[in-house]
Structures are given as C-alpha cells and as structure tokens.
Design an enzyme around this catalytic site. Structure first.
Site, PDB file in Angstrom:
ATOM      1  N   GLU A 173       0.848  -1.194   0.000  1.00 33.13           N
ATOM      2  CA  GLU A 173       0.000   0.000   0.000  1.00 33.13           C
ATOM      3  C   GLU A 173       0.882   1.241   0.000  1.00 33.13           C
ATOM      4  O   GLU A 173       1.740   1.404   0.870  1.00 33.13           O
ATOM      5  CB  GLU A 173      -0.895   0.022   1.236  1.00 33.13           C
ATOM      6  CG  GLU A 173      -1.733   1.289   1.335  1.00 33.13           C
ATOM      7  CD  GLU A 173      -2.333   1.509   2.709  1.00 33.13           C
ATOM      8  OE1 GLU A 173      -3.150   2.439   2.836  1.00 33.13           O
ATOM      9  OE2 GLU A 173      -1.972   0.768   3.651  1.00 33.13           O
ATOM     10  N   CYS A 177       2.827   9.977  -0.941  1.00 33.42           N
ATOM     11  CA  CYS A 177       3.702  10.199  -2.096  1.00 33.42           C
ATOM     12  C   CYS A 177       3.716  11.693  -2.376  1.00 33.42           C
ATOM     13  O   CYS A 177       2.671  12.285  -2.653  1.00 33.42           O
ATOM     14  CB  CYS A 177       3.192   9.429  -3.312  1.00 33.42           C
ATOM     15  SG  CYS A 177       4.132   9.742  -4.822  1.00 33.42           S
ATOM     16  N   ALA A 178       4.882  12.315  -2.274  1.00 33.04           N
ATOM     17  CA  ALA A 178       4.954  13.767  -2.490  1.00 33.04           C
ATOM     18  C   ALA A 178       6.373  14.183  -2.842  1.00 33.04           C
ATOM     19  O   ALA A 178       7.350  13.556  -2.417  1.00 33.04           O
ATOM     20  CB  ALA A 178       4.485  14.525  -1.247  1.00 33.04           C
ATOM     21  N   ARG A 186      11.037  18.496 -12.483  1.00 31.33           N
ATOM     22  CA  ARG A 186      12.264  17.839 -12.920  1.00 31.33           C
ATOM     23  C   ARG A 186      12.095  16.332 -13.137  1.00 31.33           C
ATOM     24  O   ARG A 186      13.067  15.615 -13.357  1.00 31.33           O
ATOM     25  CB  ARG A 186      13.389  18.099 -11.917  1.00 31.33           C
ATOM     26  CG  ARG A 186      13.577  19.578 -11.587  1.00 31.33           C
ATOM     27  CD  ARG A 186      14.825  19.820 -10.774  1.00 31.33           C
ATOM     28  NE  ARG A 186      16.038  19.503 -11.499  1.00 31.33           N
ATOM     29  CZ  ARG A 186      16.597  20.288 -12.415  1.00 31.33           C
ATOM     30  NH1 ARG A 186      16.028  21.448 -12.733  1.00 31.33           N
ATOM     31  NH2 ARG A 186      17.696  19.932 -13.028  1.00 31.33           N
ATOM     32  N   ALA A 190       8.018  10.618 -11.400  1.00 32.06           N
ATOM     33  CA  ALA A 190       8.010   9.430 -12.257  1.00 32.06           C
ATOM     34  C   ALA A 190       9.243   8.568 -12.009  1.00 32.06           C
ATOM     35  O   ALA A 190       9.154   7.338 -11.932  1.00 32.06           O
ATOM     36  CB  ALA A 190       7.946   9.858 -13.723  1.00 32.06           C
ATOM     37  N   ILE A 218      -4.780  11.693  -9.040  1.00 29.16           N
ATOM     38  CA  ILE A 218      -5.217  10.633  -9.955  1.00 29.16           C
ATOM     39  C   ILE A 218      -4.444  10.685 -11.269  1.00 29.16           C
ATOM     40  O   ILE A 218      -4.010   9.652 -11.792  1.00 29.16           O
ATOM     41  CB  ILE A 218      -6.737  10.733 -10.204  1.00 29.16           C
ATOM     42  CG1 ILE A 218      -7.502  10.284  -8.954  1.00 29.16           C
ATOM     43  CG2 ILE A 218      -7.157   9.876 -11.393  1.00 29.16           C
ATOM     44  CD1 ILE A 218      -9.000  10.466  -9.043  1.00 29.16           C
TER      45      ILE A 218
END
Length: 439
Positions: A173, A177-178, A186, A190, A218
């Site tokens: 899980e 995420c940040a 930059r 990803a 999303i």
C-alpha cells in the site's frame, strides 16, 4: 525490514567516483565495478580524473547496443539503419551525475535514517495539508512502513514515497507520495516510482501496488501505470489498507519482465521493432516527391486524389475524408470538462464521486431508479455521450435530486447536495451561451 547495510548496498557510489569505469547493470539495480576493467580504465583515464563522472554508458537491451550520453542525458541506438534518440528526464541526469540518490529507509534508530524520515515527514505535512500532522508522523515513523526518499547530496530530502508491504499477500500500500513544491518540474515523481517498482520487485514477492488517490493525484498515478479498475480480490486487501473518504482506490500491476528504470529505452526499441514490421506489410515509410501540379500557384487545377502516388495504397477512400472533416466533439465538450473537473475537486463532492455501494446501502436502488454520480458522468464525457449541454445538466441534476430524495433534510448529505448544486449553477451561469439553461 531494511537494514542500514542493505540500504548502503543498494546505493553503492563506487561506480560513479571513477570517471572512466564502465558500469555493469545488475538486476537489483546495484552498480558493480569489474576489477580488470577498473584497473585498465584507471591507467587510461589519469588525464580525466577531474571530470568527476564518465561521459558515456553502453548497455545492451533487446539485442541492440544502447549508448547514453550521461552528461547530456541523451540516449541513442541504431535499429535497421535508423538512429533513434530520446532525452532523459532531468532527474535521471542528476542521478547519473551523482547529485541525487534514491534511498530506502525505515525506522531503525540510526541517526541518518531518522534524519531522512524527518525530512520526508516535513514534506508530506506541507504537501498534504488535509492530513493530520500527527497521523503523518505516526505512519512515517511506524516500523511496519518503509520509505524511498529522493535525496540531494549530501542529505537534503526533496521527496519520497512511504509504503507498507504485505509480502504474504503480494501487494504493498502506497500511503504517502509527495515531492517538494520547488522540485516538481524535474521528473522526480516518475523516476521515484520507477525506482520503487524495481526495488520492491527485486527484494520481495510483491506484484501489486494499491493506493487511495485524491483528485489532484489521480492524473499522476495514471501516468505511472495505476488504474481505477481493481482486479485484486477484495479478500486480499480489504481490512488491510487505510480507507480515505473522498479518495479513489487505484491499483498498479507490475510487469515481471520489465525493468522500469529502462522503460523509456524499452519502449523506443519496441517502436523501432514495430516500424520494421510495418515496413514489411506497408509502404508508408516511403517518402515520395511533391506533386507537380502545385508548382505553379497561379495555375492550380483540380486533381483526382486516387492518382496521388501512395494514397490509394494507404487505404484512403473519399468516405474517410468526409469522416475526417466532421468534428469529433461538440463545442460544449470543453466547457463540460472544465465544470466536471471543478465539481470533482469541490469540498462537498466526496459523497458523489463514485456510485453508491449496494453492499453499504442495501435499499438505495429500491428508491433510486435512475442513479448517477460524477465518475459515471466522466465516463460518459470520455465516451462522447453528451451531445448537448442539456444532457450534462440533466445528469448533474440527477446527482443532486437523488441525494435529496434518499436522505433527510437534516443530514449532511442533503446539505452537501445543496452546496454542490449551488456551485454547479454558478459555474454554468458563468458561460454566456449556456446561462439561460439555469432557472
């Protein structure tokens, strides 16, 4: 649990300290120096020791030799005599130059790891203001959670992902995420996700990621291979992951034969192979000279399209031209898209984002015979089902009226419907050509 020793192994710096050492990529993303090559290169590279990094990296992917200009971040390879190139993200270039690293940490009480976790906590608290700060801190420092951090050397945390692995159930899980707001252009997000996928696959039997994404996230998760379609059986994850109000559950199924850090190169090779296959059954790759009829602009004459070299062979017909001239979407589509996005992002929209769950509200569909929600409206818009603005307004009214029909006036849901309807009416009125549709 990840130990400090394991973390150091995953981030060996030896291959980047010598400017002329060729790197050999291993499956677990550790870079290893070949002893014989290292000794030879040290002797040949004495005049380049001040460069601080090698200039080119060569590797073989899918039978083709791929050359990366590390300094410029340009990847090149030749396939069937055609040269293909693409430019790496700035984050990839910075990692190759040794400016940043991706490190997996957990709460093992070591000073450096605790500093990294604290940096992550601060970023999550700033970038996720709706989350209680104490809640974020508790999960980041929780020993059952792991974090992968983006670190600008020597020790500045610029972003990361905190996740909880469920090894026996083969999924993890993603909790937070940040990326720091000053670093979001930059490509860190990803590149971070690709690192995490490769790390998790190589160190565990995890095959899936699950996460609850808010409306702003999303789009990011879709680009990273996540989907709203959950194929994992509920018995595997239900009761194990945290359920967030207003969030959208998303899943990522990791491909076992893909090294995600090489995904860009692999896709380019696939494109080259596909082009080669197309050339065996089509002449679309042939470049033909321009038409002579257009040389004299003062004497242009009509021409039969079927006489144009290559056009008939490509399968063109007059019917196709008429179809291409027809507008694919109406002029109201852009307005609908903007209104729908703002509705989904509104604070009062969370009860209406997804269809009502029949298991949670068993009698809902006994009362409501024409159900509607914002995600269904989004699907209809993407499928070009709204031929006119009135159709979109009708569905929006269904959302509000259904809610008021099922819920009492004193309930929070009833009030949310009124708030969102008022916001919706104002948005439609802002568009002059549709303002008359609102009473």
């Amino acid at each position: 649990m990840v130990t400090k020793h394991q973390i150091e192994e995953d981030h060996l710096d030896g291959a980047t300290t010598d400017p002329e050492v060729k790197r050999v990529k291993l499956e677990n993303n550790v870079e290893e120096i070949q002893p014989e090559q290292a000794e030879t290169n040290k002797q040949e590279g004495t005049d380049k020791e001040n460069k601080g990094k090698f200039e080119k990296e060569t590797e073989r992917i899918g039978g083709s030799e791929v050359v990366t200009d590390v300094e410029k971040g340009i990847v090149k390879f030749e396939f069937d005599g055609v040269e293909y190139t693409f430019k790496e993200r700035p984050s990839v270039v910075e990692e190759n130059e040794g400016k940043i690293e991706f490190r997996v940490v957990n709460n093992d009480n070591t000073k450096e790891n605790m500093m990294v976790l604290t940096g992550l906590k601060n970023i999550f608290q700033k970038q996720l203001p709706k989350m209680p700060k104490e809640y974020i801190a508790r999960l980041v420092y929780d020993r059952s959670h792991l974090s992968m951090a983006v670190i600008r050397k020597p020790l500045t945390v610029v972003g990361g992902i905190t996740y909880r692995p469920f090894d026996k159930r083969e999924f993890a899980e993603i909790v937070f995420c940040a990326i720091s707001s000053t670093e979001q252009v930059r490509g860190y997000g990803a590149h971070l996700m690709n690192h995490l996928k490769d790390y998790v696959r190589n160190t565990s039997n995890i095959k899936y990621f699950l996460t609850y994404a808010d409306n702003y996230a999303i789009g990011y998760f879709k680009k990273q291979g996540f989907t709203k379609e959950i194929t994992l059986d509920k018995s595997i994850w239900m009761g194990y992951i945290k359920d967030y109000e207003g969030g959208t559950l998303m899943q990522c199924s990791m491909l076992p034969r893909i090294r995600y850090l090489d995904a860009g190169k692999i896709l380019l090779l696939q494109e080259a192979a596909l082009r080669r296959k197309i050339r065996t059954i089509s002449k679309s790759h042939i470049v033909r000279p321009g038409l002579e009829q257009f040389k004299d602009l003062n004497n242009i004459k009509p021409i039969d399209p079927m006489t144009i070299p290559g056009l008939k062979e490509a399968g063109w017909t007059p019917e196709m031209d008429a179809l291409a001239q027809r507008p694919k979407r109406g002029p109201h589509d852009a307005a609908i898209q903007n209104i729908l996005t703002e509705l989904q992002n509104h604070a009062a929209a969370w009860p209406f984002l997804q269809p009502v769950n029949k298991e949670e509200v068993p009698d809902y569909y006994d009362f409501i015979k024409e159900p509607m929600d914002l995600s269904t409206m989004e699907i209809k818009l993407e499928s070009n089902k709204y031929q006119k603005m009135e159709d979109f307004i009708y569905d929006a009214r269904l959302v509000f009226n259904n809610c008021r029909m099922y819920n009492g006036e004193n309930t929070s849901y009833y009030k949310y419907a009124n708030r969102l309807e008022k916001f919706f009416n104002n948005k439609v009125k802002e568009i002059p050509e549709y303002s008359h549709l609102i009473d």
